[in-house]
Motif scaffolding. Sequence first.
Motif, PDB file in Angstrom:
ATOM      1  N   UNK A 112       0.813  -1.215   0.000  1.00 50.22           N
ATOM      2  CA  UNK A 112       0.000   0.000   0.000  1.00 50.22           C
ATOM      3  C   UNK A 112       0.842   1.258   0.000  1.00 50.22           C
ATOM      4  N   UNK A 113       1.943   1.241   0.735  1.00 51.13           N
ATOM      5  CA  UNK A 113       2.830   2.396   0.798  1.00 51.13           C
ATOM      6  C   UNK A 113       3.451   2.677  -0.557  1.00 51.13           C
ATOM      7  N   UNK A 114       3.982   1.647  -1.183  1.00 52.73           N
ATOM      8  CA  UNK A 114       4.653   1.829  -2.470  1.00 52.73           C
ATOM      9  C   UNK A 114       3.681   2.272  -3.555  1.00 52.73           C
ATOM     10  N   UNK A 115       2.568   1.581  -3.655  1.00 52.24           N
ATOM     11  CA  UNK A 115       1.596   1.932  -4.685  1.00 52.24           C
ATOM     12  C   UNK A 115       0.984   3.291  -4.381  1.00 52.24           C
ATOM     13  N   UNK A 116       0.632   3.531  -3.126  1.00 51.68           N
ATOM     14  CA  UNK A 116       0.039   4.812  -2.744  1.00 51.68           C
ATOM     15  C   UNK A 116       0.953   5.979  -3.048  1.00 51.68           C
ATOM     16  N   UNK A 117       2.253   5.769  -2.905  1.00 52.29           N
ATOM     17  CA  UNK A 117       3.211   6.841  -3.165  1.00 52.29           C
ATOM     18  C   UNK A 117       3.304   7.167  -4.649  1.00 52.29           C
ATOM     19  N   UNK A 166      -4.094  -4.517 -13.651  1.00 51.76           N
ATOM     20  CA  UNK A 166      -2.641  -4.403 -13.665  1.00 51.76           C
ATOM     21  C   UNK A 166      -2.294  -2.927 -13.619  1.00 51.76           C
ATOM     22  N   UNK A 167      -1.424  -2.566 -12.693  1.00 46.18           N
ATOM     23  CA  UNK A 167      -0.934  -1.196 -12.602  1.00 46.18           C
ATOM     24  C   UNK A 167       0.569  -1.262 -12.779  1.00 46.18           C
ATOM     25  N   UNK A 168       1.077  -0.465 -13.697  1.00 44.34           N
ATOM     26  CA  UNK A 168       2.512  -0.412 -13.930  1.00 44.34           C
ATOM     27  C   UNK A 168       2.993   0.955 -13.465  1.00 44.34           C
ATOM     28  N   UNK A 169       3.864   0.938 -12.470  1.00 47.82           N
ATOM     29  CA  UNK A 169       4.399   2.158 -11.875  1.00 47.82           C
ATOM     30  C   UNK A 169       5.919   2.059 -11.908  1.00 47.82           C
ATOM     31  N   UNK A 170       6.553   2.979 -12.567  1.00 47.88           N
ATOM     32  CA  UNK A 170       8.007   2.975 -12.636  1.00 47.88           C
ATOM     33  C   UNK A 170       8.578   1.688 -13.199  1.00 47.88           C
ATOM     34  N   UNK A 171       7.880   1.087 -14.158  1.00 49.53           N
ATOM     35  CA  UNK A 171       8.332  -0.145 -14.774  1.00 49.53           C
ATOM     36  C   UNK A 171       8.017  -1.403 -13.977  1.00 49.53           C
ATOM     37  N   UNK A 172       7.445  -1.236 -12.789  1.00 57.09           N
ATOM     38  CA  UNK A 172       7.099  -2.390 -11.940  1.00 57.09           C
ATOM     39  C   UNK A 172       5.601  -2.652 -12.032  1.00 57.09           C
ATOM     40  N   UNK A 173       5.243  -3.905 -12.238  1.00 58.94           N
ATOM     41  CA  UNK A 173       3.848  -4.280 -12.442  1.00 58.94           C
ATOM     42  C   UNK A 173       3.270  -4.919 -11.183  1.00 58.94           C
ATOM     43  N   UNK A 174       2.080  -4.479 -10.790  1.00 59.10           N
ATOM     44  CA  UNK A 174       1.338  -5.071  -9.683  1.00 59.10           C
ATOM     45  C   UNK A 174      -0.002  -5.536 -10.234  1.00 59.10           C
ATOM     46  N   UNK A 181       4.944   7.711 -16.445  1.00 58.63           N
ATOM     47  CA  UNK A 181       4.971   6.437 -17.184  1.00 58.63           C
ATOM     48  C   UNK A 181       4.003   5.411 -16.610  1.00 58.63           C
ATOM     49  N   UNK A 182       3.113   5.816 -15.723  1.00 52.43           N
ATOM     50  CA  UNK A 182       2.166   4.872 -15.119  1.00 52.43           C
ATOM     51  C   UNK A 182       1.145   4.401 -16.147  1.00 52.43           C
ATOM     52  N   UNK A 183       0.727   3.154 -15.986  1.00 48.97           N
ATOM     53  CA  UNK A 183      -0.235   2.549 -16.905  1.00 48.97           C
ATOM     54  C   UNK A 183      -1.225   1.726 -16.098  1.00 48.97           C
ATOM     55  N   UNK A 184      -2.494   1.790 -16.503  1.00 50.99           N
ATOM     56  CA  UNK A 184      -3.564   1.028 -15.875  1.00 50.99           C
ATOM     57  C   UNK A 184      -4.180   0.132 -16.944  1.00 50.99           C
ATOM     58  N   UNK A 185      -4.268  -1.165 -16.644  1.00 49.54           N
ATOM     59  CA  UNK A 185      -4.866  -2.129 -17.577  1.00 49.54           C
ATOM     60  C   UNK A 185      -5.870  -2.971 -16.792  1.00 49.54           C
ATOM     61  N   UNK A 186      -7.098  -3.018 -17.270  1.00 53.29           N
ATOM     62  CA  UNK A 186      -8.100  -3.881 -16.661  1.00 53.29           C
ATOM     63  C   UNK A 186      -8.661  -4.769 -17.765  1.00 53.29           C
ATOM     64  N   UNK A 187      -8.683  -6.072 -17.503  1.00 54.88           N
ATOM     65  CA  UNK A 187      -9.127  -7.044 -18.498  1.00 54.88           C
ATOM     66  C   UNK A 187     -10.221  -7.931 -17.912  1.00 54.88           C
ATOM     67  N   UNK A 190     -11.533 -10.830 -22.248  1.00 56.66           N
ATOM     68  CA  UNK A 190     -10.117 -10.853 -22.624  1.00 56.66           C
ATOM     69  C   UNK A 190      -9.673  -9.666 -23.459  1.00 56.66           C
ATOM     70  N   UNK A 191     -10.475  -8.605 -23.514  1.00 57.99           N
ATOM     71  CA  UNK A 191     -10.078  -7.388 -24.221  1.00 57.99           C
ATOM     72  C   UNK A 191      -9.587  -6.371 -23.195  1.00 57.99           C
ATOM     73  N   UNK A 192      -8.281  -6.106 -23.151  1.00 54.50           N
ATOM     74  CA  UNK A 192      -7.745  -5.172 -22.153  1.00 54.50           C
ATOM     75  C   UNK A 192      -8.243  -3.754 -22.393  1.00 54.50           C
ATOM     76  N   UNK A 193      -8.519  -3.073 -21.296  1.00 59.68           N
ATOM     77  CA  UNK A 193      -8.874  -1.662 -21.330  1.00 59.68           C
ATOM     78  C   UNK A 193      -7.673  -0.937 -20.734  1.00 59.68           C
ATOM     79  N   UNK A 194      -6.980  -0.163 -21.566  1.00 60.06           N
ATOM     80  CA  UNK A 194      -5.683   0.399 -21.199  1.00 60.06           C
ATOM     81  C   UNK A 194      -5.763   1.918 -21.094  1.00 60.06           C
ATOM     82  N   UNK A 195      -5.081   2.452 -20.089  1.00 61.88           N
ATOM     83  CA  UNK A 195      -4.932   3.895 -19.949  1.00 61.88           C
ATOM     84  C   UNK A 195      -3.491   4.181 -19.602  1.00 61.88           C
TER      85      UNK A 195
END
Length: 156
Positions: free
Chosen positions: A65-70, A130-138, A104-110, A93-98
């Motif tokens: 929570x700390x890392x993602x929240x930051x 899927x949330x990609x923050x600083x190249x790291x995916x959660x 460089x953050x990215x949000x993908x919901x499938x 199975x169709x990703x919805x991407x923002x």
Amino acid sequence: MIRKIVVATALVALLAGCQTTGGNKQTGGAVIGGLMGGLAGSQIGGGSGKLWATGAGAVLGALIGSEVGASLDKADRAALERNTYASFNAPLNQPIVWDNPNNSNRVIVTPTNEGRQQGTNAYCREYQQTIIVGGRSEQAFGRACQQPDGSWKIVS
């Protein structure tokens, strides 16, 4: 059992970190992630392992929570919510991407699965966030069911 704790804690911490508004996002994400992770751990653990699961859930939730929240800003949190609700009616199975134009953050919901809930026969959909923050995916997984009035309720 540890895998269940990590997955459940990641989900609640991700969502908790995303719900923090105003103030210090990192501290808010850690506190809410810790509380939600502890709650998730207490629900997953059983017998003498329940205390351990609660503690492990709280620690993992606070860290995640700390890392993602930051790292998530208001636009990222809004995109996560918007994309999640859009997935309830999107083709499977169709990703919805923002992609956040300010970082460089990215949000993908499938949407991944659909079906009827036993007992209520409500139409439900499962999704992967899927949330990609600083190249790291959660990643987190959830499920929502359509209510009698047509609205959607996230159930897990």
